[in-house]
Scaffold this active site. Structure first.
Site, PDB file in Angstrom:
ATOM      1  N   HIS A  11       0.848  -1.206   0.000  1.00  0.00           N
ATOM      2  CA  HIS A  11       0.000   0.000   0.000  1.00  0.00           C
ATOM      3  C   HIS A  11       0.879   1.251   0.000  1.00  0.00           C
ATOM      4  O   HIS A  11       0.672   2.195  -0.751  1.00  0.00           O
ATOM      5  CB  HIS A  11      -0.885   0.055   1.257  1.00  0.00           C
ATOM      6  CG  HIS A  11      -1.951  -0.973   1.284  1.00  0.00           C
ATOM      7  ND1 HIS A  11      -3.050  -0.930   0.466  1.00  0.00           N
ATOM      8  CD2 HIS A  11      -2.091  -2.085   2.042  1.00  0.00           C
ATOM      9  CE1 HIS A  11      -3.818  -1.976   0.721  1.00  0.00           C
ATOM     10  NE2 HIS A  11      -3.258  -2.691   1.675  1.00  0.00           N
ATOM     11  N   ASP A  68       7.634   6.038  10.008  1.00  0.00           N
ATOM     12  CA  ASP A  68       7.031   5.408  11.170  1.00  0.00           C
ATOM     13  C   ASP A  68       5.797   6.218  11.537  1.00  0.00           C
ATOM     14  O   ASP A  68       5.803   7.449  11.435  1.00  0.00           O
ATOM     15  CB  ASP A  68       8.014   5.344  12.343  1.00  0.00           C
ATOM     16  CG  ASP A  68       7.615   4.263  13.339  1.00  0.00           C
ATOM     17  OD1 ASP A  68       7.052   3.236  12.913  1.00  0.00           O
ATOM     18  OD2 ASP A  68       7.834   4.439  14.555  1.00  0.00           O
TER      19      ASP A  68
HETATM   20  P1  IMP Z   1       4.007   1.604  10.832  1.00  0.00           P
HETATM   21  O1  IMP Z   1       4.606   2.930  10.868  1.00  0.00           O
HETATM   22  O2  IMP Z   1       3.530   1.237   9.470  1.00  0.00           O
HETATM   23  O3  IMP Z   1       4.871   0.542  11.469  1.00  0.00           O
HETATM   24  O4  IMP Z   1       2.670   1.695  11.694  1.00  0.00           O
HETATM   25  C1  IMP Z   1       2.563   1.334  13.036  1.00  0.00           C
HETATM   26  C2  IMP Z   1       1.131   0.918  13.329  1.00  0.00           C
HETATM   27  O5  IMP Z   1       0.284   2.076  13.240  1.00  0.00           O
HETATM   28  C3  IMP Z   1       0.557  -0.103  12.341  1.00  0.00           C
HETATM   29  O6  IMP Z   1       0.721  -1.398  12.769  1.00  0.00           O
HETATM   30  C4  IMP Z   1      -0.900   0.251  12.304  1.00  0.00           C
HETATM   31  O7  IMP Z   1      -1.569  -0.426  13.343  1.00  0.00           O
HETATM   32  C5  IMP Z   1      -0.920   1.731  12.615  1.00  0.00           C
HETATM   33  N1  IMP Z   1      -1.059   2.529  11.381  1.00  0.00           N
HETATM   34  C6  IMP Z   1      -0.059   3.070  10.629  1.00  0.00           C
HETATM   35  N2  IMP Z   1      -0.560   3.730   9.600  1.00  0.00           N
HETATM   36  C7  IMP Z   1      -1.901   3.611   9.688  1.00  0.00           C
HETATM   37  C8  IMP Z   1      -2.979   4.071   8.883  1.00  0.00           C
HETATM   38  O8  IMP Z   1      -2.811   4.736   7.855  1.00  0.00           O
HETATM   39  N3  IMP Z   1      -4.219   3.741   9.300  1.00  0.00           N
HETATM   40  C9  IMP Z   1      -4.471   2.993  10.411  1.00  0.00           C
HETATM   41  N4  IMP Z   1      -3.500   2.529  11.177  1.00  0.00           N
HETATM   42  C10 IMP Z   1      -2.225   2.831  10.826  1.00  0.00           C
END
Ligand code: IMP
Length: 210
Positions: A11, A68
């Protein structure tokens, strides 16, 4: 010019390639043969984004950026924040368990205000050298890093709704809307989201300076 995006999240890759191509060729971790699950051991989003970008630059010698994201809920003092992925424990990324815990903790709270915050760290010595050579007045130092932040304000719903997106999307209602990110769908989300805003800042910087 080639840039690594330190992720294998399809995505995120699609979103960023649409913004940065054709000027930049965006490579994923899989594209460079990196199979390491880079540990996110920082105490802040900024630290975690930097750790990931530094890992790639150090081990592969390639210009790289990493992101992040955290969900910051006002009534919970900014929780789950940097711990968003593993809020409900375990190895993390159990979205159902994370949302369940969040809704439970907010059950008796009227203040539902929350925001998503994304930080992108860019470590790009090759690109920065190229820029510095092009415009010696700019004084950009090699090996330095740059941070780009994107925020979307909103509130946490009383219950989940919608099927699109991922993570906390079914419980997050962005400001100015009455539907969750998961109901609004990718087209709307990609226009207003935390990550889209951070990516837009990175893209503007890259296009302006390179
Ligand atoms: P990361 O930065 O992709 O590791 O995101 C950490 C956590 O935040 C993910 O596991 C999701 O649970 C949540 N998260 C990150 N981006 C989104 C988003 O766009 N929508 C909903 N949850 C998100």
């Amino acid at each position: 010019m080639k840039l690594v995006f330190a992720t294998n999240n399809l995505h995120k890759l699609k979103e960023i390639r649409e913004i940065l191509q054709p000027e930049f060729e965006i490579l994923s971790l899989a594209d460079i043969g990196c199979e390491t699950d880079i540990p996110e051991t920082g105490n802040t989003l900024e630290e975690n984004a930097l750790i990931k970008a530094q890992f790639v630059e150090k081990h592969y010698g390639l210009d790289c950026f990493a992101d992040d994201t955290g969900l910051e809920v006002e009534a919970l003092g900014g929780e789950p924040g940097v711990y968003s992925a593993r809020y409900a424990g375990g190895n993390g990324h159990d979205s159902e368990a994370n949302m369940h815990k969040l809704l439970h903790k907010l059950a008796d709270k009227d203040n539902r205000r929350a925001r998503f915050r994304t930080v992108i760290a860019l470590i790009a010595p090759t690109l920065l050298t190229h820029i510095a050579n092009k415009d010696s007045q700019r004084g950009i130092e090699n090996n330095s890093h740059l941070l780009f932040e994107g925020i979307v304000d909103g509130r946490i719903a009383r219950e989940k709704s919608g099927n699109e997106g991922f993570g906390y999307d079914p419980v997050f209602i962005p400001e100015g809307f009455e539907k969750s990110f998961a109901e609004l769908g990718m087209e709307v989300k990609n226009r207003i989201s935390h990550r889209a805003r951070a990516v837009q800042k990175l893209a503007e910087w890259l296009k302006k300076t390179s």
